[in-house]
Design an enzyme around this catalytic site. Structure first.
Site, PDB file in Angstrom:
ATOM      1  N   SER A   3       0.821  -1.212   0.000  1.00 16.03           N
ATOM      2  CA  SER A   3       0.000   0.000   0.000  1.00 16.03           C
ATOM      3  C   SER A   3       0.852   1.258   0.000  1.00 16.03           C
ATOM      4  CB  SER A   3      -0.846   0.063   1.270  1.00 16.03           C
ATOM      5  OG  SER A   3      -1.669  -1.035   1.401  1.00 16.03           O
ATOM      6  N   HIS A  39      -1.045  -2.438  -6.922  1.00 13.50           N
ATOM      7  CA  HIS A  39      -1.776  -2.163  -5.677  1.00 13.50           C
ATOM      8  C   HIS A  39      -3.287  -2.159  -5.900  1.00 13.50           C
ATOM      9  CE1 HIS A  39      -2.731   0.956  -2.317  1.00 13.50           C
ATOM     10  NE2 HIS A  39      -2.937  -0.273  -1.897  1.00 13.50           N
ATOM     11  N   GLU A  93      -3.085   0.444  -8.908  1.00 16.82           N
ATOM     12  CA  GLU A  93      -1.951   1.342  -9.156  1.00 16.82           C
ATOM     13  C   GLU A  93      -0.762   0.502  -9.615  1.00 16.82           C
ATOM     14  OE1 GLU A  93      -2.789   4.890  -5.900  1.00 16.82           O
ATOM     15  OE2 GLU A  93      -1.566   3.193  -5.291  1.00 16.82           O
ATOM     16  N   ASN A 114      -3.430   6.439  -1.659  1.00 15.91           N
ATOM     17  CA  ASN A 114      -3.190   6.536  -0.211  1.00 15.91           C
ATOM     18  C   ASN A 114      -2.460   7.821   0.157  1.00 15.91           C
ATOM     19  OD1 ASN A 114      -4.527   4.197   0.440  1.00 15.91           O
ATOM     20  ND2 ASN A 114      -2.690   2.920   0.466  1.00 15.91           N
TER      21      ASN A 114
HETATM   22  N1  3HC Z   1     -17.100  -8.044  -3.127  1.00 11.77           N
HETATM   23  C1  3HC Z   1     -17.769  -7.882  -4.286  1.00 11.77           C
HETATM   24  N2  3HC Z   1     -18.825  -7.064  -4.424  1.00 11.77           N
HETATM   25  C2  3HC Z   1     -19.231  -6.395  -3.330  1.00 11.77           C
HETATM   26  C3  3HC Z   1     -18.583  -6.503  -2.091  1.00 11.77           C
HETATM   27  C4  3HC Z   1     -17.476  -7.383  -2.013  1.00 11.77           C
HETATM   28  N3  3HC Z   1     -16.812  -7.564  -0.886  1.00 11.77           N
HETATM   29  N4  3HC Z   1     -19.221  -5.724  -1.193  1.00 11.77           N
HETATM   30  C5  3HC Z   1     -20.221  -5.137  -1.850  1.00 11.77           C
HETATM   31  N5  3HC Z   1     -20.231  -5.539  -3.135  1.00 11.77           N
HETATM   32  C6  3HC Z   1     -21.162  -5.124  -4.196  1.00 11.77           C
HETATM   33  C7  3HC Z   1     -22.572  -5.600  -3.944  1.00 11.77           C
HETATM   34  O1  3HC Z   1     -22.801  -6.856  -4.535  1.00 11.77           O
HETATM   35  C8  3HC Z   1     -23.377  -4.524  -4.650  1.00 11.77           C
HETATM   36  O2  3HC Z   1     -23.323  -4.778  -6.038  1.00 11.77           O
HETATM   37  P1  3HC Z   1     -24.582  -4.457  -6.997  1.00 11.77           P
HETATM   38  O3  3HC Z   1     -24.842  -2.980  -6.844  1.00 11.77           O
HETATM   39  O4  3HC Z   1     -24.081  -4.809  -8.356  1.00 11.77           O
HETATM   40  O5  3HC Z   1     -25.679  -5.309  -6.504  1.00 11.77           O
HETATM   41  C9  3HC Z   1     -22.565  -3.246  -4.392  1.00 11.77           C
HETATM   42  O6  3HC Z   1     -21.228  -3.688  -4.120  1.00 11.77           O
HETATM   43  C10 3HC Z   1     -23.067  -2.451  -3.203  1.00 11.77           C
HETATM   44  O7  3HC Z   1     -23.064  -3.325  -2.117  1.00 11.77           O
HETATM   45  P2  3HC Z   1     -24.029  -3.258  -0.892  1.00 11.77           P
HETATM   46  O8  3HC Z   1     -25.262  -2.483  -1.241  1.00 11.77           O
HETATM   47  O9  3HC Z   1     -24.196  -4.636  -0.360  1.00 11.77           O
HETATM   48  O10 3HC Z   1     -23.166  -2.555   0.201  1.00 11.77           O
HETATM   49  P3  3HC Z   1     -22.642  -1.109   0.288  1.00 11.77           P
HETATM   50  O11 3HC Z   1     -23.485  -0.147  -0.445  1.00 11.77           O
HETATM   51  O12 3HC Z   1     -22.421  -0.969   1.726  1.00 11.77           O
HETATM   52  O13 3HC Z   1     -21.239  -1.139  -0.491  1.00 11.77           O
HETATM   53  C11 3HC Z   1     -18.903  -1.134  -0.602  1.00 11.77           C
HETATM   54  C12 3HC Z   1     -20.127  -1.777   0.015  1.00 11.77           C
HETATM   55  C13 3HC Z   1     -18.863  -1.440  -2.094  1.00 11.77           C
HETATM   56  C14 3HC Z   1     -17.711  -1.754   0.073  1.00 11.77           C
HETATM   57  C15 3HC Z   1     -18.991   0.424  -0.384  1.00 11.77           C
HETATM   58  O14 3HC Z   1     -19.266   0.699   0.970  1.00 11.77           O
HETATM   59  C16 3HC Z   1     -17.726   1.158  -0.728  1.00 11.77           C
HETATM   60  O15 3HC Z   1     -17.447   1.420  -1.881  1.00 11.77           O
HETATM   61  N6  3HC Z   1     -16.936   1.529   0.310  1.00 11.77           N
HETATM   62  C17 3HC Z   1     -15.683   2.262   0.132  1.00 11.77           C
HETATM   63  C18 3HC Z   1     -14.560   1.286  -0.066  1.00 11.77           C
HETATM   64  C19 3HC Z   1     -13.248   1.984  -0.235  1.00 11.77           C
HETATM   65  O16 3HC Z   1     -13.126   3.197  -0.105  1.00 11.77           O
HETATM   66  N7  3HC Z   1     -12.183   1.200  -0.514  1.00 11.77           N
HETATM   67  C20 3HC Z   1     -10.837   1.691  -0.566  1.00 11.77           C
HETATM   68  C21 3HC Z   1     -10.205   1.559   0.778  1.00 11.77           C
HETATM   69  S1  3HC Z   1      -8.531   2.106   0.838  1.00 11.77           S
HETATM   70  C22 3HC Z   1      -7.618   0.754   0.358  1.00 11.77           C
HETATM   71  O17 3HC Z   1      -8.105  -0.313   0.093  1.00 11.77           O
HETATM   72  C23 3HC Z   1      -6.156   1.005   0.250  1.00 11.77           C
HETATM   73  C24 3HC Z   1      -5.351  -0.105   0.830  1.00 11.77           C
HETATM   74  O18 3HC Z   1      -3.994   0.201   0.613  1.00 11.77           O
HETATM   75  C25 3HC Z   1      -5.574  -0.327   2.268  1.00 11.77           C
END
Ligand code: 3HC
Length: 382
Positions: free
Chosen positions: A124, A145, A157, A196
């Site tokens: 990351s 990434h 990335e 990040n």
């Molecule tokens: N895998 C696959 N698909 C998923 C999923 C998963 N784990 N979680 C949710 N989905 C899909 C659902 O199937 C749904 O798809 P659809 O619209 O086609 O039916 C859609 O995503 C929306 O899901 P939900 O309505 O069940 O749930 P949410 O609305 O709560 O969405 C989320 C969940 C997609 C995780 C959303 O909250 C989100 O985008 N959150 C932000 C995530 C983010 O910012 N990630 C980056 C983090 S930083 C990082 O990773 C950097 C690293 O270095 C640490």
């Protein structure tokens, strides 16, 4: 090597990111070997893939049970690095964010993977150049990434280490596309790359709010819940408080000593790491937490977060980490959802965002928050 030659991918690590990457590759037709150090971690990763395929794809009618079984048939699992990589064309490492562990894994990958295999790291934050030093093939070591949840988030990335060849960059970029992602090239091997890094000052703000006990995580998140896919502390819980803490420590060592992590460390030491342990800032035992928006603070608003992001994005641009403002915006949109910082700046205005940065810099006595000249000039267009 070109992308058509990639038939088998090996992934090191079966944790959240590792098994998410494995599933993504399986869903896009690749043979995949998943390796972790102990059978119980491997089993947990396999279960994670099965649960995700069921819940998000079969149950929603997006794939059939037969397609799921065919995908799972292409999965090999092992605790041996040698077995996982000996016939792999492309290796992706997703082990803990500790440089010594990464280097030891890369030393083994270099020893056991075919000579022409690309060795990619999902780090990351950490230096690709440094990780590549553990191998005799630094031209084939590259950053790749992914973002959590890896199956869902589009951004990958692709980072160039000092010795990474253009061929390695291209094949990694093409592979990311082949598995349905939206890759962005990171032209300079710089701490935390693009996504990040742009969010790093926000992480520092979250840390300082805890240290100074200004508002509670729920009061803070209440102000953002309605306007973001996940509110800031909720997102830290989702990704892992330990991951966020490692990131702050790395930024402290490599970018600025102002990146402190004492408050996050206390939470990590208490073992409450967020979603994966069932508890962090919130209780996750029954799924996503409910955030009481009636408690929302009025002390911080969306423009504060956007100001910090835009300001850091100008640094990413000025330092040549990203090629263009559009690349930065695309990274932010595809990594976490929402809008790109420069797109937002166009609507809000650089003068307002500059004022916010100045106020935050003064309030917290932090140079990192100070507006850059590029921010003050306000000329970046997307
Ligand atoms: N895998 C696959 N698909 C998923 C999923 C998963 N784990 N979680 C949710 N989905 C899909 C659902 O199937 C749904 O798809 P659809 O619209 O086609 O039916 C859609 O995503 C929306 O899901 P939900 O309505 O069940 O749930 P949410 O609305 O709560 O969405 C989320 C969940 C997609 C995780 C959303 O909250 C989100 O985008 N959150 C932000 C995530 C983010 O910012 N990630 C980056 C983090 S930083 C990082 O990773 C950097 C690293 O270095 C640490």
């Amino acid at each position: 090597m070109n992308v058509e030659q990639i038939k088998k991918i090996a992934v090191m690590g079966a944790g959240d990111m590792g098994h998410g990457i494995v599933q993504t590759a399986l869903m896009n037709g690749y043979k995949v070997a998943m390796r972790d150090i102990e059978q119980r971690f491997v089993d947990k990763g396999v279960q994670g893939i099965k649960d995700s395929l069921e819940r998000f794809f079969v149950a929603k009618g997006k794939i059939t049970a037969e397609q799921r079984d065919e995908m799972l048939n292409r999965l090999e699992t092992t605790v041996s690095i040698e077995d996982a990589v000996k016939d792999a064309d492309f290796v992706i490492e997703a082990v803990p964010e500790v440089m010594d562990i990464k280097k030891s894994v890369f030393k083994d990958l270099d020893k056991f993977a075919p000579a022409d295999a690309v060795l990619a790291t999902n780090t990351s934050n950490m230096s690709i150049t440094e990780i590549a030093k553990a191998t005799n093939r630094p031209e084939k070591v590259v950053g790749m990434h992914f973002f959590n949840p890896a199956v869902r988030m589009k951004l990958v990335e692709v980072t160039k280490g000092e010795k990474t060849s253009e061929e390695t960059m291209q094949v990694t970029y093409d592979l990311a596309k082949n598995i349905g992602k939206a890759p962005v090239r990171v032209e300079k091997d710089s701490p935390s790359f693009i996504y990040n890094r742009v969010n790093a000052p926000v992480m520092l703000l979250l840390e300082l709010i805890l240290e100074k006990k200004i508002v509670s995580p729920e009061e803070f998140d209440g102000a953002f819940k309605a306007v973001m896919p996940m509110a800031p502390y909720e997102l830290v819980d989702f990704v892992g408080v330990d991951i966020a803490c490692d990131s702050l420590k790395y930024l402290h060592d490599k970018l600025s000593p102002e990146y402190s992590s004492t408050a996050f460390e206390q939470i990590v030491n208490a073992g409450t790491l967020g979603k994966k342990t069932g508890k962090g800032f919130y209780d996750w035992s029954a799924g996503r937490p409910t955030i009481d928006t009636s408690k929302a603070t009025k002390e911080f608003g969306l423009n504060d977060l956007i100001a910090l992001q835009v300001n850091e994005a100008t640094k990413v641009l000025d330092e040549g980490v990203a090629k263009s403002p559009a690349d930065i915006d695309n990274a932010i949109v595809n990594g976490g959802g929402g809008f790109g910082p420069f797109q937002l700046a166009k609507g809000i205005g650089y003068a307002e965002l500059t004022k916010r940065c100045e106020a935050l810099a003064q309030r917290f006595n932090v140079e990192v928050f100070k507006p850059t000249d590029t921010m003050k000039e306000g000329k970046i267009q997307v």
